[in-house]
Design a protein around this motif. Structure first.
Motif, PDB file in Angstrom:
ATOM      1  N   SER A 100       5.217 -10.872  26.840  1.00  0.00           N
ATOM      2  CA  SER A 100       5.819 -11.704  25.803  1.00  0.00           C
ATOM      3  C   SER A 100       5.120 -11.506  24.460  1.00  0.00           C
ATOM      4  CB  SER A 100       5.789 -13.177  26.202  1.00  0.00           C
ATOM      5  OG  SER A 100       4.470 -13.639  26.313  1.00  0.00           O
ATOM      6  N   SER A 101       3.814 -11.313  24.481  1.00  0.00           N
ATOM      7  CA  SER A 101       3.088 -11.133  23.234  1.00  0.00           C
ATOM      8  C   SER A 101       3.463  -9.841  22.532  1.00  0.00           C
ATOM      9  CB  SER A 101       1.579 -11.147  23.499  1.00  0.00           C
ATOM     10  OG  SER A 101       1.179 -12.411  23.977  1.00  0.00           O
ATOM     11  N   ALA A 102       3.886  -8.832  23.276  1.00  0.00           N
ATOM     12  CA  ALA A 102       4.263  -7.557  22.670  1.00  0.00           C
ATOM     13  C   ALA A 102       5.535  -7.669  21.835  1.00  0.00           C
ATOM     14  CB  ALA A 102       4.426  -6.489  23.750  1.00  0.00           C
ATOM     15  N   ARG A 103       6.178  -8.808  21.888  1.00  0.00           N
ATOM     16  CA  ARG A 103       7.382  -9.021  21.079  1.00  0.00           C
ATOM     17  C   ARG A 103       7.053  -9.496  19.671  1.00  0.00           C
ATOM     18  NH1 ARG A 103      10.592 -13.156  24.701  1.00  0.00           N
ATOM     19  NH2 ARG A 103       8.461 -13.828  25.132  1.00  0.00           N
ATOM     20  N   PHE A 104       5.812  -9.447  19.279  1.00  0.00           N
ATOM     21  CA  PHE A 104       5.438  -9.898  17.942  1.00  0.00           C
ATOM     22  C   PHE A 104       6.158  -9.089  16.867  1.00  0.00           C
ATOM     23  CE2 PHE A 104       2.267  -6.557  18.823  1.00  0.00           C
ATOM     24  CZ  PHE A 104       2.311  -5.819  17.641  1.00  0.00           C
ATOM     25  N   ARG A 105       6.198  -9.642  15.655  1.00  0.00           N
ATOM     26  CA  ARG A 105       6.779  -8.952  14.514  1.00  0.00           C
ATOM     27  C   ARG A 105       5.674  -8.494  13.573  1.00  0.00           C
ATOM     28  NH1 ARG A 105      10.424 -10.084  17.817  1.00  0.00           N
ATOM     29  NH2 ARG A 105      12.585 -10.495  17.186  1.00  0.00           N
ATOM     30  N   ILE A 106       5.963  -7.440  12.817  1.00  0.00           N
ATOM     31  CA  ILE A 106       5.023  -6.902  11.839  1.00  0.00           C
ATOM     32  C   ILE A 106       5.473  -7.318  10.451  1.00  0.00           C
ATOM     33  CG2 ILE A 106       3.962  -4.846  10.856  1.00  0.00           C
ATOM     34  CD1 ILE A 106       4.502  -3.411  13.494  1.00  0.00           C
ATOM     35  N   ALA A 107       4.602  -8.050   9.759  1.00  0.00           N
ATOM     36  CA  ALA A 107       4.874  -8.467   8.382  1.00  0.00           C
ATOM     37  C   ALA A 107       4.163  -7.521   7.429  1.00  0.00           C
ATOM     38  CB  ALA A 107       4.398  -9.902   8.151  1.00  0.00           C
ATOM     39  N   GLY A 108       4.904  -6.903   6.532  1.00  0.00           N
ATOM     40  CA  GLY A 108       4.325  -6.004   5.547  1.00  0.00           C
ATOM     41  C   GLY A 108       3.858  -6.780   4.324  1.00  0.00           C
ATOM     42  N   SER A 109       2.544  -6.832   4.120  1.00  0.00           N
ATOM     43  CA  SER A 109       1.962  -7.632   3.039  1.00  0.00           C
ATOM     44  C   SER A 109       2.096  -6.939   1.697  1.00  0.00           C
ATOM     45  CB  SER A 109       0.479  -7.887   3.331  1.00  0.00           C
ATOM     46  OG  SER A 109      -0.161  -8.477   2.214  1.00  0.00           O
ATOM     47  N   ILE A 110       2.639  -7.677   0.720  1.00  0.00           N
ATOM     48  CA  ILE A 110       2.723  -7.212  -0.667  1.00  0.00           C
ATOM     49  C   ILE A 110       2.160  -8.319  -1.550  1.00  0.00           C
ATOM     50  CG2 ILE A 110       4.219  -6.461  -2.551  1.00  0.00           C
ATOM     51  CD1 ILE A 110       6.248  -5.536  -0.522  1.00  0.00           C
ATOM     52  N   PRO A 111       1.037  -8.095  -2.230  1.00  0.00           N
ATOM     53  CA  PRO A 111       0.448  -9.110  -3.107  1.00  0.00           C
ATOM     54  C   PRO A 111       0.996  -8.984  -4.529  1.00  0.00           C
ATOM     55  CG  PRO A 111      -1.020  -7.259  -2.983  1.00  0.00           C
ATOM     56  CD  PRO A 111       0.173  -6.906  -2.121  1.00  0.00           C
ATOM     57  N   PRO A 112       0.641  -9.912  -5.405  1.00  0.00           N
ATOM     58  CA  PRO A 112       0.998  -9.758  -6.815  1.00  0.00           C
ATOM     59  C   PRO A 112       0.323  -8.524  -7.402  1.00  0.00           C
ATOM     60  CG  PRO A 112       0.224 -11.983  -6.356  1.00  0.00           C
ATOM     61  CD  PRO A 112      -0.092 -11.158  -5.153  1.00  0.00           C
ATOM     62  N   ARG A 113       0.911  -7.986  -8.452  1.00  0.00           N
ATOM     63  CA  ARG A 113       0.281  -6.858  -9.136  1.00  0.00           C
ATOM     64  C   ARG A 113      -1.065  -7.275  -9.720  1.00  0.00           C
ATOM     65  NH1 ARG A 113       3.599  -3.865 -13.478  1.00  0.00           N
ATOM     66  NH2 ARG A 113       4.172  -5.956 -14.154  1.00  0.00           N
ATOM     67  N   VAL A 114      -1.957  -6.301  -9.807  1.00  0.00           N
ATOM     68  CA  VAL A 114      -3.286  -6.568 -10.340  1.00  0.00           C
ATOM     69  C   VAL A 114      -3.210  -7.012 -11.789  1.00  0.00           C
ATOM     70  CG1 VAL A 114      -5.551  -5.549 -10.824  1.00  0.00           C
ATOM     71  CG2 VAL A 114      -4.296  -4.897  -8.750  1.00  0.00           C
ATOM     72  N   ARG A 115      -2.338  -6.353 -12.563  1.00  0.00           N
ATOM     73  CA  ARG A 115      -2.160  -6.710 -13.972  1.00  0.00           C
ATOM     74  C   ARG A 115      -0.684  -6.886 -14.254  1.00  0.00           C
ATOM     75  NH1 ARG A 115      -5.719  -2.388 -14.256  1.00  0.00           N
ATOM     76  NH2 ARG A 115      -3.993  -1.005 -14.783  1.00  0.00           N
ATOM     77  N   ALA A 116      -0.352  -7.998 -14.911  1.00  0.00           N
ATOM     78  CA  ALA A 116       1.036  -8.181 -15.347  1.00  0.00           C
ATOM     79  C   ALA A 116       1.313  -7.205 -16.478  1.00  0.00           C
ATOM     80  CB  ALA A 116       1.261  -9.614 -15.807  1.00  0.00           C
ATOM     81  N   GLY A 117       2.561  -6.805 -16.596  1.00  0.00           N
ATOM     82  CA  GLY A 117       2.905  -5.852 -17.650  1.00  0.00           C
ATOM     83  C   GLY A 117       4.407  -5.753 -17.821  1.00  0.00           C
ATOM     84  N   GLU A 118       4.860  -4.603 -18.230  1.00  0.00           N
ATOM     85  CA  GLU A 118       6.278  -4.371 -18.499  1.00  0.00           C
ATOM     86  C   GLU A 118       7.104  -4.653 -17.243  1.00  0.00           C
ATOM     87  OE1 GLU A 118       8.836  -1.890 -17.934  1.00  0.00           O
ATOM     88  OE2 GLU A 118       9.974  -3.048 -19.430  1.00  0.00           O
ATOM     89  N   ARG A 119       8.156  -5.439 -17.384  1.00  0.00           N
ATOM     90  CA  ARG A 119       8.883  -5.939 -16.223  1.00  0.00           C
ATOM     91  C   ARG A 119       9.562  -4.827 -15.437  1.00  0.00           C
ATOM     92  NH1 ARG A 119       9.248 -11.481 -16.402  1.00  0.00           N
ATOM     93  NH2 ARG A 119      10.926 -11.484 -14.865  1.00  0.00           N
ATOM     94  N   ALA A 120      10.150  -3.858 -16.133  1.00  0.00           N
ATOM     95  CA  ALA A 120      10.836  -2.785 -15.423  1.00  0.00           C
ATOM     96  C   ALA A 120       9.846  -1.986 -14.574  1.00  0.00           C
ATOM     97  CB  ALA A 120      11.546  -1.871 -16.414  1.00  0.00           C
ATOM     98  N   LEU A 121       8.648  -1.739 -15.119  1.00  0.00           N
ATOM     99  CA  LEU A 121       7.619  -1.051 -14.357  1.00  0.00           C
ATOM    100  C   LEU A 121       7.204  -1.884 -13.145  1.00  0.00           C
ATOM    101  CD1 LEU A 121       5.539   1.172 -13.911  1.00  0.00           C
ATOM    102  CD2 LEU A 121       4.041  -0.023 -15.531  1.00  0.00           C
ATOM    103  N   GLY A 122       7.053  -3.189 -13.357  1.00  0.00           N
ATOM    104  CA  GLY A 122       6.695  -4.066 -12.251  1.00  0.00           C
ATOM    105  C   GLY A 122       7.719  -4.020 -11.138  1.00  0.00           C
ATOM    106  N   ARG A 123       8.989  -4.094 -11.492  1.00  0.00           N
ATOM    107  CA  ARG A 123      10.045  -4.035 -10.469  1.00  0.00           C
ATOM    108  C   ARG A 123       9.972  -2.722  -9.690  1.00  0.00           C
ATOM    109  NH1 ARG A 123      13.032  -6.676 -14.701  1.00  0.00           N
ATOM    110  NH2 ARG A 123      13.875  -4.679 -15.446  1.00  0.00           N
ATOM    111  N   ALA A 124       9.733  -1.634 -10.416  1.00  0.00           N
ATOM    112  CA  ALA A 124       9.663  -0.328  -9.760  1.00  0.00           C
ATOM    113  C   ALA A 124       8.462  -0.244  -8.813  1.00  0.00           C
ATOM    114  CB  ALA A 124       9.580   0.776 -10.815  1.00  0.00           C
ATOM    115  N   GLU A 125       7.327  -0.814  -9.232  1.00  0.00           N
ATOM    116  CA  GLU A 125       6.137  -0.764  -8.379  1.00  0.00           C
ATOM    117  C   GLU A 125       6.322  -1.595  -7.120  1.00  0.00           C
ATOM    118  OE1 GLU A 125       2.773  -1.853 -10.751  1.00  0.00           O
ATOM    119  OE2 GLU A 125       2.590   0.160 -11.612  1.00  0.00           O
ATOM    120  N   TYR A 126       6.919  -2.772  -7.253  1.00  0.00           N
ATOM    121  CA  TYR A 126       7.161  -3.591  -6.071  1.00  0.00           C
ATOM    122  C   TYR A 126       8.137  -2.893  -5.123  1.00  0.00           C
ATOM    123  CZ  TYR A 126       4.685  -7.697  -7.839  1.00  0.00           C
ATOM    124  OH  TYR A 126       3.714  -8.570  -8.268  1.00  0.00           O
TER     125      TYR A 126
END
Length: 330
Positions: A116-142
């Protein structure tokens, strides 16, 4: 605090989903030095076997969702470490280490942790960007970050530790069209860390809730609070529940366990595992909107094990939890 009986706990906690706990804390506890700019992500290069063992220990403790050790893999962090071209490779490694845990769980049937434990799900962690900046670049990086995780085989994307609404909006704009479930996790605590009624960056939960109602970006499929001082959690939960009441999303929490002492010294853990688990149980019993729980900085596998005992006191309750998980993350 009155402790619920087994019957009461099963009635009130059926179908709750248990996440894992801290990775960086556990790496440090086991002797791995956390250094900038990669911190825990450097273990993907220098100690992958240790990362795998920590994932295994959280699985054995009862976690049903294991989170990739990809928190430090933003392009800017990798560039600062001189390995800016290795994002896709290291993201893939972070997923492969968890897949090795699944293979181990299946190979050791019927020994613990069992099938039953092998049925776990994998969550892919994505944190905030290190530095805020140009929005289009941010969208592309995410989007690049998300694509690397999706290609590597995660089951859901976890946008975690976001401290303000604007950063979360940019990330969600970058994930337009993503079909995997997307969970958004934010840090509460206001500027004083103890004011749970607001996000750490000062935004209100009502400001955050607007992200749940707009169609200009990828609307998250679940909303959580993480990395929030445990004494700020009640106010944060109530503010989150009230602000998102009309949306009906699954909600959850992953408190951190530390705080500064009266003399300014940082204490990693201010509560023991059973106390922590009892508090999580009490919060979830009185707030039925909460169906996802885990722990953040300062936690170790014994905190997750204690929480499993509190939330899932029987095999039937654990099966209910896997059914609920399959509904949220097919």
């Amino acid at each position: 605090m009155r402790v619920a009986t087994k019957t009461e706990a099963e009635a009130s906690c059926g179908g709750l989903i248990l996440l894992d706990g801290a990775m960086g804390t556990e790496l440090a506890e086991r002797g791995f030095e956390l250094r900038p700019p990669l911190f825990s992500a450097r273990a993907l290069l220098d100690a992958p076997e240790l990362v795998e063992q920590i994932h295994w220990d959280y699985l054995c403790a009862g976690a049903q969702v294991l989170t990739t050790n990809s928190f430090g893999l933003h392009a800017a962090s990798l560039a600062a470490a001189g390995i800016g071209e290795r994002q896709a490779e290291l993201v893939r490694r972070s997923v492969q280490l968890i897949e090795r845990v699944r293979a181990r769980a299946l190979a050791e049937q019927p020994a613990e942790p069992g099938p039953s434990s092998a049925r776990f799900r994998i969550a892919g962690s994505i944190p905030p960007r290190v530095r805020a900046g140009e929005r289009a670049l941010g969208r592309a990086e995410y989007r690049a970050y998300a694509n690397a995780l999706i290609t590597s085989g995660v089951d859901l994307l976890l946008l975690e530790t976001f401290t303000n609404v604007d950063d979360a909006r940019v990330a969600l704009e970058g994930l337009v069209g993503v079909e995997l479930p997307v969970w958004l996790s934010v840090v509460a605590g206001g500027t004083a860390r103890s004011d749970g009624a607001r996000l750490l960056g000062g935004d209100s939960f009502e400001d955050l809730a607007q992200l749940l109602r707009s169609e200009t970006h990828r609307v998250p499929d679940a909303l959580l609070i993480n990395c929030t001082q445990i004494d700020a959690i009640p106010a944060a939960l109530d503010a989150m529940i009230q602000a998102s009441a009309d949306v009906g999303l699954p909600l959850g929490l992953r408190p951190h366990l530390g705080r500064r002492r009266y003399d300014g010294v940082w204490i990693d853990r201010i509560v023991e595992p059973e106390v922590f688990a009892g508090q999580i149980q009490a919060w979830m019993r009185t707030r039925p909107q909460l169906i996802i729980a885990g722990a953040c900085c300062g936690s170790r596998p014994d905190y997750i094990a204690a929480t499993q005992r509190a939330l899932m006191p029987s095999e039937a309750a654990r099966e209910q939890a896997f059914v609920r998980l399959a509904e949220l993350v097919p």
